[in-house]
Design a protein around this motif. Sequence first.
Motif, PDB file in Angstrom:
ATOM      1  N   TRP A  27       0.823  -1.198   0.000  1.00 56.40           N
ATOM      2  CA  TRP A  27       0.000   0.000   0.000  1.00 56.40           C
ATOM      3  C   TRP A  27       0.869   1.264   0.000  1.00 56.40           C
ATOM      4  CZ3 TRP A  27       1.003   3.071   4.190  1.00 56.40           C
ATOM      5  CH2 TRP A  27       1.437   2.450   5.373  1.00 56.40           C
ATOM      6  N   PHE A  28       0.210   2.405  -0.360  1.00 58.90           N
ATOM      7  CA  PHE A  28       0.855   3.714  -0.369  1.00 58.90           C
ATOM      8  C   PHE A  28      -0.139   4.748   0.146  1.00 58.90           C
ATOM      9  CE2 PHE A  28       1.180   7.880  -2.375  1.00 58.90           C
ATOM     10  CZ  PHE A  28       2.476   8.249  -2.058  1.00 58.90           C
ATOM     11  N   THR A  29       0.353   5.678   0.983  1.00 54.66           N
ATOM     12  CA  THR A  29      -0.457   6.815   1.413  1.00 54.66           C
ATOM     13  C   THR A  29       0.445   8.018   1.640  1.00 54.66           C
ATOM     14  OG1 THR A  29      -2.175   7.562   2.953  1.00 54.66           O
ATOM     15  CG2 THR A  29      -0.317   6.356   3.903  1.00 54.66           C
ATOM     16  N   GLU A  30      -0.112   9.208   1.538  1.00 50.16           N
ATOM     17  CA  GLU A  30       0.639  10.432   1.832  1.00 50.16           C
ATOM     18  C   GLU A  30       0.584  10.661   3.335  1.00 50.16           C
ATOM     19  OE1 GLU A  30      -1.369  13.239  -0.704  1.00 50.16           O
ATOM     20  OE2 GLU A  30       0.120  12.987  -2.284  1.00 50.16           O
ATOM     21  N   TRP A  69       5.278  20.297  22.637  1.00 50.52           N
ATOM     22  CA  TRP A  69       5.361  20.493  21.200  1.00 50.52           C
ATOM     23  C   TRP A  69       4.139  19.885  20.543  1.00 50.52           C
ATOM     24  CZ3 TRP A  69      10.043  18.028  23.191  1.00 50.52           C
ATOM     25  CH2 TRP A  69       9.875  16.658  23.413  1.00 50.52           C
ATOM     26  N   ASP A  70       3.825  20.351  19.347  1.00 50.92           N
ATOM     27  CA  ASP A  70       2.761  19.738  18.560  1.00 50.92           C
ATOM     28  C   ASP A  70       3.300  18.464  17.931  1.00 50.92           C
ATOM     29  OD1 ASP A  70       1.081  21.957  19.060  1.00 50.92           O
ATOM     30  OD2 ASP A  70       2.006  23.051  17.405  1.00 50.92           O
ATOM     31  N   LYS A  71       2.395  17.513  17.708  1.00 51.35           N
ATOM     32  CA  LYS A  71       2.810  16.191  17.244  1.00 51.35           C
ATOM     33  C   LYS A  71       1.828  15.705  16.178  1.00 51.35           C
ATOM     34  CE  LYS A  71       4.224  13.365  20.392  1.00 51.35           C
ATOM     35  NZ  LYS A  71       4.315  12.409  21.529  1.00 51.35           N
ATOM     36  N   PHE A  72       2.359  15.082  15.124  1.00 52.43           N
ATOM     37  CA  PHE A  72       1.527  14.482  14.082  1.00 52.43           C
ATOM     38  C   PHE A  72       1.841  12.994  14.034  1.00 52.43           C
ATOM     39  CE2 PHE A  72       0.421  13.500   9.593  1.00 52.43           C
ATOM     40  CZ  PHE A  72      -0.903  13.924   9.616  1.00 52.43           C
ATOM     41  N   VAL A  73       0.853  12.183  14.441  1.00 51.89           N
ATOM     42  CA  VAL A  73       1.051  10.762  14.696  1.00 51.89           C
ATOM     43  C   VAL A  73       0.540   9.929  13.524  1.00 51.89           C
ATOM     44  CG1 VAL A  73       0.317   8.841  16.162  1.00 51.89           C
ATOM     45  CG2 VAL A  73       0.914  11.049  17.189  1.00 51.89           C
ATOM     46  N   THR A  74       1.355   8.970  13.075  1.00 54.07           N
ATOM     47  CA  THR A  74       0.933   7.986  12.073  1.00 54.07           C
ATOM     48  C   THR A  74       1.467   6.608  12.479  1.00 54.07           C
ATOM     49  OG1 THR A  74       2.911   8.373  10.721  1.00 54.07           O
ATOM     50  CG2 THR A  74       0.953   9.671  10.186  1.00 54.07           C
ATOM     51  N   VAL A  75       0.938   5.571  11.856  1.00 52.88           N
ATOM     52  CA  VAL A  75       1.420   4.197  12.058  1.00 52.88           C
ATOM     53  C   VAL A  75       1.922   3.676  10.719  1.00 52.88           C
ATOM     54  CG1 VAL A  75       0.753   1.843  12.640  1.00 52.88           C
ATOM     55  CG2 VAL A  75      -0.032   3.744  14.050  1.00 52.88           C
ATOM     56  N   LEU A  76       3.162   3.186  10.697  1.00 57.29           N
ATOM     57  CA  LEU A  76       3.774   2.699   9.465  1.00 57.29           C
ATOM     58  C   LEU A  76       3.558   1.199   9.260  1.00 57.29           C
ATOM     59  CD1 LEU A  76       7.170   4.629   9.626  1.00 57.29           C
ATOM     60  CD2 LEU A  76       4.973   5.377   8.675  1.00 57.29           C
ATOM     61  N   HIS A  77       3.375   0.487  10.377  1.00 58.82           N
ATOM     62  CA  HIS A  77       3.153  -0.961  10.275  1.00 58.82           C
ATOM     63  C   HIS A  77       2.383  -1.410  11.507  1.00 58.82           C
ATOM     64  CE1 HIS A  77       4.160  -5.323  10.496  1.00 58.82           C
ATOM     65  NE2 HIS A  77       4.070  -5.217   9.169  1.00 58.82           N
ATOM     66  N   GLY A  78       1.386  -2.259  11.303  1.00 60.50           N
ATOM     67  CA  GLY A  78       0.564  -2.710  12.420  1.00 60.50           C
ATOM     68  C   GLY A  78      -0.541  -1.716  12.726  1.00 60.50           C
ATOM     69  N   SER A  79      -0.947  -1.652  13.982  1.00 63.89           N
ATOM     70  CA  SER A  79      -1.986  -0.713  14.408  1.00 63.89           C
ATOM     71  C   SER A  79      -1.854  -0.475  15.897  1.00 63.89           C
ATOM     72  CB  SER A  79      -3.388  -1.251  14.082  1.00 63.89           C
ATOM     73  OG  SER A  79      -3.633  -2.453  14.794  1.00 63.89           O
ATOM     74  N   VAL A  80      -2.396   0.668  16.344  1.00 59.75           N
ATOM     75  CA  VAL A  80      -2.359   1.004  17.766  1.00 59.75           C
ATOM     76  C   VAL A  80      -3.723   1.508  18.213  1.00 59.75           C
ATOM     77  CG1 VAL A  80       0.084   1.658  17.607  1.00 59.75           C
ATOM     78  CG2 VAL A  80      -1.683   3.436  17.515  1.00 59.75           C
ATOM     79  N   PHE A  81      -3.963   1.396  19.506  1.00 63.52           N
ATOM     80  CA  PHE A  81      -5.075   2.072  20.160  1.00 63.52           C
ATOM     81  C   PHE A  81      -4.501   3.353  20.735  1.00 63.52           C
ATOM     82  CE2 PHE A  81      -7.375   3.021  24.120  1.00 63.52           C
ATOM     83  CZ  PHE A  81      -8.670   3.120  23.650  1.00 63.52           C
ATOM     84  N   GLY A  82      -4.868   4.500  20.134  1.00 67.71           N
ATOM     85  CA  GLY A  82      -4.373   5.781  20.613  1.00 67.71           C
ATOM     86  C   GLY A  82      -5.332   6.391  21.618  1.00 67.71           C
ATOM     87  N   ALA A  83      -4.786   6.955  22.685  1.00 70.81           N
ATOM     88  CA  ALA A  83      -5.612   7.589  23.721  1.00 70.81           C
ATOM     89  C   ALA A  83      -4.978   8.914  24.121  1.00 70.81           C
ATOM     90  CB  ALA A  83      -5.755   6.673  24.927  1.00 70.81           C
ATOM     91  N   TRP A  84      -5.817   9.939  24.299  1.00 68.37           N
ATOM     92  CA  TRP A  84      -5.326  11.271  24.631  1.00 68.37           C
ATOM     93  C   TRP A  84      -6.132  11.862  25.774  1.00 68.37           C
ATOM     94  CZ3 TRP A  84      -6.057   9.224  19.870  1.00 68.37           C
ATOM     95  CH2 TRP A  84      -4.910   9.071  19.070  1.00 68.37           C
ATOM     96  N   ILE A 101      -5.657   3.454  15.306  1.00 66.59           N
ATOM     97  CA  ILE A 101      -4.901   4.060  14.208  1.00 66.59           C
ATOM     98  C   ILE A 101      -4.219   2.965  13.391  1.00 66.59           C
ATOM     99  CG2 ILE A 101      -3.065   5.670  13.594  1.00 66.59           C
ATOM    100  CD1 ILE A 101      -3.405   7.028  16.242  1.00 66.59           C
ATOM    101  N   ASP A 102      -4.460   2.991  12.092  1.00 70.17           N
ATOM    102  CA  ASP A 102      -3.700   2.167  11.159  1.00 70.17           C
ATOM    103  C   ASP A 102      -3.186   3.087  10.063  1.00 70.17           C
ATOM    104  OD1 ASP A 102      -5.892   2.701   9.551  1.00 70.17           O
ATOM    105  OD2 ASP A 102      -6.707   0.661   9.644  1.00 70.17           O
ATOM    106  N   GLU A 103      -2.822   2.544   8.904  1.00 72.31           N
ATOM    107  CA  GLU A 103      -2.240   3.376   7.855  1.00 72.31           C
ATOM    108  C   GLU A 103      -3.207   4.400   7.280  1.00 72.31           C
ATOM    109  OE1 GLU A 103      -3.662  -0.490   5.922  1.00 72.31           O
ATOM    110  OE2 GLU A 103      -2.624   0.140   7.753  1.00 72.31           O
ATOM    111  N   SER A 104      -4.500   4.265   7.551  1.00 67.87           N
ATOM    112  CA  SER A 104      -5.479   5.196   6.983  1.00 67.87           C
ATOM    113  C   SER A 104      -5.832   6.345   7.916  1.00 67.87           C
ATOM    114  CB  SER A 104      -6.763   4.438   6.615  1.00 67.87           C
ATOM    115  OG  SER A 104      -7.428   3.980   7.788  1.00 67.87           O
TER     116      SER A 104
END
Length: 507
Positions: A27-30, A69-84, A101-104
């Motif tokens: 797969w590919f995504t920006e 700091w500001d943060k921009f979070v992505t996942v490159l492989h696998g998936s996570v449960f993100g909590a804030w 969060i996954d690649e999408s």
Amino acid sequence: MDLSVEQTPIPGLLVVRRPVHHDTRGWFTEAWQREKMTALGLPDFGPVQHNVSHNAMRGSTRGIHGEPWDKFVTVLHGSVFGAWVDLREGESFGATYSIEIDESVAVFVPRGVGNSYQALADETIYSYLVNEHWRPDLVYPALALDDPTVAIDWPIPLPQSEISDKDKANPTLAEVTPFAPRPPLVLGGSGQVGRALRSLLPDAIAPTRDELDLTDRAAVEAYDFSAHDLVINAAAMTAVDAAETPDGSRLAWRLNAELPAQLARRAATGRFTLVQYSSDYVFDGQVEEHDEGEPLAPRGEYGRTKAAGDLAVGVAPRHYLLRTSWVVGDGGNFVATMVRLADGGVSPSVVDDQWGRLAFADEIAAATLHLVEQGAPFGTYNVTQSGEPMTWAEIAREVFALRGRSRDDVTAVTTDEYAVGKEMAPRPTHSTLSLAKLTATGFEPTDQVEALREYVATLRDGRERPPQGSGTREGGERPPQGPVTRDGRERPPQGSRPPQVSTTEGD
């Protein structure tokens, strides 16, 4: 799926849905696309560091850290449960949000919001961009992963997860010291716009001249701007006629051009938002209404220095340039002078062939905060009162009527008649600024006649409202002055847009 940006219950925490293109290769995504994402409302946060976290085992859990700091979070492989969890000062303190969060999916996390995640698969690779460099001396709030107040519903029970000893020792929400925002910095805080800003920003830092001499380029270079996310420059040399003299010109070029250039360079490297105020004097005044895109064409030295400052501020990636005209605020100004003359029985002669709108300092300050707080697109905005353009004489007549005097007690003169025997810088014939761009952001300025009535009602016995704050020579973008001596003769005009007034005594 189209690219989209979604709000969450935590202010400023944004979820980005990204299209993912699959084929037999994978797969590919920006992962980060500045132009598209900022167009959809993502802040242009200026990342400077890219971090990657490898999580070997499912259940690896990290956080909750409210980093500065500001943060921009992505996942490159696998998936996570993100909590804030919002760990910032304010009404939203303790608010929570979670998502898988996954690649999408990507998430923008503003500074001070506690960030955490739990890997949902082996060999999960978690990636994030930040807009400050990590330093070992940084201190920021953290929260226990099992805090019962926020009660995050972790998919994998925490006793079955891999957690660092440091995160196990984090405090509960009741023990957390909230993340304090960086205070704004107001330069020229003793000027009339500066004082209005300080009344709306009580936590702002406004250094006196003893603390920061803005005429000293070395002092400005040495000043530490790192403690501020927002720097508002309300300082300027605004004596239009004095700017035509050698000494006045040097001071005008220092404060109106070189200082904004210094601040713009610092804003570019320090990633703070810069607000700068400009003037209708950057135009030649031949067009009846000036919009933000009109080419600069100043006629006098003051206008040239302001135009140079306008161009310099464009170097700052995050900037608001606010153009104003005919400013009125606390202290000496044209309206206060007209009140004093009306109450004192004086019948003035006032220029009646220059058109524009008043801009009250309180309105300028409110518009400034609106643009900053709403995250309006960076760039140039005109800020004045709304309503039909008026001449100085028409404004004076309105003031006289409000004080119970006849409008006929104000005599109209032309600019040429007023200028006889005086050394004056050229004035724009038309100072009216288009407000379409400002109103498109949702800010509606008050009609100038209504604002004038409200302001005049605050003046008693012809006296000006007492100035607030400490005085400095570079004390800010001043309003038009009403320079009239007791014997009715004109003093040398002062201020950014001096009205043209002469007086005759009594009825």
